[in-house]
Design an enzyme around this catalytic site. Structure first.
Site, PDB file in Angstrom:
ATOM      1  N   LYS A 188       4.153   4.091   1.954  1.00 54.24           N
ATOM      2  CA  LYS A 188       4.881   2.736   2.969  1.00 54.24           C
ATOM      3  C   LYS A 188       3.868   2.192   2.946  1.00 54.24           C
ATOM      4  O   LYS A 188       2.756   1.547   3.819  1.00 54.24           O
ATOM      5  CB  LYS A 188       5.597   3.408   4.119  1.00 54.24           C
ATOM      6  CG  LYS A 188       6.632   2.388   4.378  1.00 54.24           C
ATOM      7  CD  LYS A 188       6.766   2.250   6.149  1.00 54.24           C
ATOM      8  CE  LYS A 188       5.529   1.689   6.640  1.00 54.24           C
ATOM      9  NZ  LYS A 188       4.670   0.412   6.698  1.00 54.24           N
ATOM     10  N   GLU A 264      -7.067   8.406   8.854  1.00 56.65           N
ATOM     11  CA  GLU A 264      -8.877   6.969   8.506  1.00 56.65           C
ATOM     12  C   GLU A 264      -7.975   6.154   9.888  1.00 56.65           C
ATOM     13  O   GLU A 264      -7.248   4.958   9.553  1.00 56.65           O
ATOM     14  CB  GLU A 264      -8.792   6.469   7.030  1.00 56.65           C
ATOM     15  CG  GLU A 264      -8.975   6.612   6.261  1.00 56.65           C
ATOM     16  CD  GLU A 264     -10.384   7.709   5.984  1.00 56.65           C
ATOM     17  OE1 GLU A 264     -11.162   6.989   7.048  1.00 56.65           O
ATOM     18  OE2 GLU A 264     -10.608   8.721   5.011  1.00 56.65           O
TER      19      GLU A 264
HETATM   20  P1  ADP Z   1      -1.670  -2.325  12.472  1.00 56.40           P
HETATM   21  O1  ADP Z   1      -2.019  -1.782  14.081  1.00 56.40           O
HETATM   22  O2  ADP Z   1      -3.299  -2.418  11.802  1.00 56.40           O
HETATM   23  O3  ADP Z   1      -1.138  -3.048  12.042  1.00 56.40           O
HETATM   24  P2  ADP Z   1      -0.763  -0.146  12.438  1.00 56.40           P
HETATM   25  O4  ADP Z   1      -1.298   1.532  12.869  1.00 56.40           O
HETATM   26  O5  ADP Z   1       0.260  -0.170  12.784  1.00 56.40           O
HETATM   27  O6  ADP Z   1      -2.650  -1.103  12.081  1.00 56.40           O
HETATM   28  O7  ADP Z   1      -0.279   0.520  10.688  1.00 56.40           O
HETATM   29  C1  ADP Z   1      -0.358   1.068  10.133  1.00 56.40           C
HETATM   30  C2  ADP Z   1       0.847   1.433   9.174  1.00 56.40           C
HETATM   31  O8  ADP Z   1       1.649   2.397   9.907  1.00 56.40           O
HETATM   32  C3  ADP Z   1       1.346   0.526   8.681  1.00 56.40           C
HETATM   33  O9  ADP Z   1       2.148   0.667   7.701  1.00 56.40           O
HETATM   34  C4  ADP Z   1       2.474   0.489   9.495  1.00 56.40           C
HETATM   35  O10 ADP Z   1       3.759   0.112   9.281  1.00 56.40           O
HETATM   36  C5  ADP Z   1       2.638   1.566  10.651  1.00 56.40           C
HETATM   37  N1  ADP Z   1       3.514   2.424  11.181  1.00 56.40           N
HETATM   38  C6  ADP Z   1       3.032   1.780  12.373  1.00 56.40           C
HETATM   39  N2  ADP Z   1       4.137   2.392  13.082  1.00 56.40           N
HETATM   40  C7  ADP Z   1       4.558   3.036  13.013  1.00 56.40           C
HETATM   41  C8  ADP Z   1       5.145   4.601  13.416  1.00 56.40           C
HETATM   42  N3  ADP Z   1       5.781   4.711  14.222  1.00 56.40           N
HETATM   43  N4  ADP Z   1       5.188   5.147  12.445  1.00 56.40           N
HETATM   44  C9  ADP Z   1       4.718   5.079  10.639  1.00 56.40           C
HETATM   45  N5  ADP Z   1       4.036   4.101  10.913  1.00 56.40           N
HETATM   46  C10 ADP Z   1       3.880   3.579  11.580  1.00 56.40           C
END
Ligand code: ADP
Length: 495
Positions: A188, A264
């Site tokens: 994803k 990471e």
């Molecule tokens: P940033 O703040 O840099 O956008 P995130 O941690 O929010 O970093 O995003 C990194 C990845 O995690 C993206 O692919 C985002 O869609 C995904 N993501 C965000 N929230 C969730 C969640 N609750 N569960 C799984 N994946 C998530």
């Protein structure tokens, strides 16, 4: 040039990028037909409208990955290696196109995007080479009665979650070792930058990745899709790159099925310049460690601790270099700094700068939001930043360099380590002993010694403390996707 001419000259609508998801070898729209728009952060222009996957799509994807696992694990290592090698060639062949897609959806200047294409391709090449070098062990028990045969097996279907800041490299850095190890994957990408991942998936397919081995679900609802995978009972491993906050959510979810994890997460990198450092090299290192990707990197120098004897000169020179950078739409010639990813990202940077200035920091350059469209933020140097400023404990993720003068090296190591993160640190000194001493005392997974760049496919990338678990790249990168199996085989002496 008129605006219309400019658009014609560099079409940012990207008709040749897939707009559907790769699931079980078929490019599919969302089961419920939902879509979402991807925008250029430099202009707000709509680049593409693509599938907005949901729970049903997530379920199909993990089922496809599980169904393909056994066959893929049995595929000859050389065959897996050659698919990755073909992907390496194709990615480089399509370098300009991939770079344009990345710049259009993410904002980084084209030159940096091209650099990322090469960096990403190198992961495919590195792990194509590692695929045929998966080794085990053979020994005997202490009493000589049993053979101990240790083999390595793919961990099984993997969940890969990538961020928006290095959309191609983070995809390749996870897909390549997983596939090399014999794992199938569901991936994803971040909702801001799905187009680069879809283009990469199309290349992987063209390179010969069989149906179901690589599945990509694009979505605006990450929690629903990823939770469906975490709870599917089919996934054996999650590899995540993103914020520490989301990483912790996933670690909690992983506990429910005792799933293996690679994380990471964020950083808060100290950048230490000692009194004896070569200032030219330190300023050059600061430009790279701070300005690569507009500062939107977990490896970005977040806190620049510079010895008071040279802090003035260092700050002035850094400010001169930073203020000379060309800021603009990354697709235009000569641009060195693109926009930040979105309004939230830019708002956070501005708040951190305002807080530091309110507490007494001095702005040498930048610090003021420009007018006009796009999420631009000017390269900014702050000096005399107090240690209690919010940006000392927050990942800035923007083109802001806070300089903090210091006099006592022991004290600065203590302050550098006084954070929950531990991804990378940078040390600048001409003294070899001091370089080793400081490197050893920093609580981080990586240290740049007289350099602002540590990332390399041949090196193990990763952090300690709340910066993550596991390593990506290098000789040990493939281990994240392998399990040990031990066979006990009695020796029948004389039989
Ligand atoms: P940033 O703040 O840099 O956008 P995130 O941690 O929010 O970093 O995003 C990194 C990845 O995690 C993206 O692919 C985002 O869609 C995904 N993501 C965000 N929230 C969730 C969640 N609750 N569960 C799984 N994946 C998530």
């Amino acid at each position: 040039m008129t605006t219309a001419d400019t658009l014609d000259a560099r079409p940012t609508a990207l008709p040749d990028v897939p707009s559907t998801m790769l699931i079980g070898g078929t490019w599919s729209p969302a089961a419920d037909g939902r879509t979402f728009a991807v925008e250029n952060p430099a202009t707000g222009e709509e680049l593409a409208v693509i599938a907005d996957g949901g729970q049903a799509d997530a379920a199909r994807a993990i089922e496809a990955a599980a169904a393909a696992q056994e066959q893929w694990a049995r595929t000859a290592p050389r065959a897996r290696s050659e698919i990755l090698r073909r992907a390496f060639d194709l990615v480089l062949e399509r370098r300009d196109r991939l770079a344009r897609i990345m710049t259009a959806e993410m904002g980084k200047p084209l030159t940096e995007a091209k650099g990322e294409v090469t960096y990403a391709a190198e992961f495919l090449r590195w792990f194509s080479e590692e695929a045929v070098r998966i080794s085990g062990d053979h020994t005997t028990t202490g009493d000589g009665t049993n053979r101990i045969i240790v083999t390595r097996e793919p961990v099984g279907p993997c969940i890969l979650i990538t961020p928006w800041n290095f959309p191609l490299a983070m995809g390749a850095r996870k897909i390549a070792p997983a596939l090399a190890a014999g794992c199938t994957v569901v991936l994803k990408p971040a909702e801001q930058t799905p187009l680069t991942t879809l283009a990469l998936a199309a290349i992987m397919e063209e390179a010969g990745v069989p149906a179901g081995v690589l599945n990509v679900v694009t979505t605006t609802d990450a929690p629903t899709v990823v939770t469906a995978w975490m709870r599917s009972g089919k996934a054996r491993k999650i590899s995540f790159t993103g914020s520490t906050e989301v990483g912790k959510i996933l670690l909690r979810q992983a506990a429910d099925t005792v799933m293996r994890t690679s994380m990471e997460l964020g950083g808060n990198a100290p950048f230490i310049v000692c009194a004896d450092a070569d200032i030219d090299i330190a300023v050059e290192g600061a430009m790279v460690a701070k300005m690569r990707n507009m500062g939107e990197a977990c490896t970005a120098a977040n806190r620049m601790y510079v010895h008071r004897d040279i802090a003035g000169e260092f700050s002035e020179r850094l400010a001169r270099r930073m203020s000379a950078l060309q800021v603009g739409n990354g697709l235009d010639d000569g641009i060195e700094v693109g926009p930040l990813i979105d309004g939230d990202g830019r708002g956070k940077v501005q708040r951190l700068v305002d807080d530091a200035v309110a507490r007494g920091a001095r702005t040498l350059t930048g610090g003021v939001l420009p007018d006009g469209p796009g999420y631009f933020y000017p390269p900014t140097v702050l000096t005399e930043v107090p240690v209690d400023a919010d940006l000392m404990q927050t990942e800035i993720f923007g083109p802001v360099a806070p300089v903090i003068p210091f006099t006592d090296e022991d004290e600065i190591v203590r302050i550098a380590n006084d954070t929950d993160w531990g991804l990378v640190g940078y040390v600048f000194t001409r003294d070899v002993d001091r370089a080793f001493d400081l490197s050893e005392r920093l609580e981080v997974g990586m240290v740049g010694v007289n350099t602002g760049l540590v990332s390399n496919p041949a090196a193990p990338f990763g952090g300690v403390k709340q910066s993550g678990l596991g390593r990506e790249g290098g000789k040990i990168g493939i281990d994240e996707f392998l399990e040990y199996k031990y066979l006990a085989v009695p020796r029948r002496r004389g039989a």
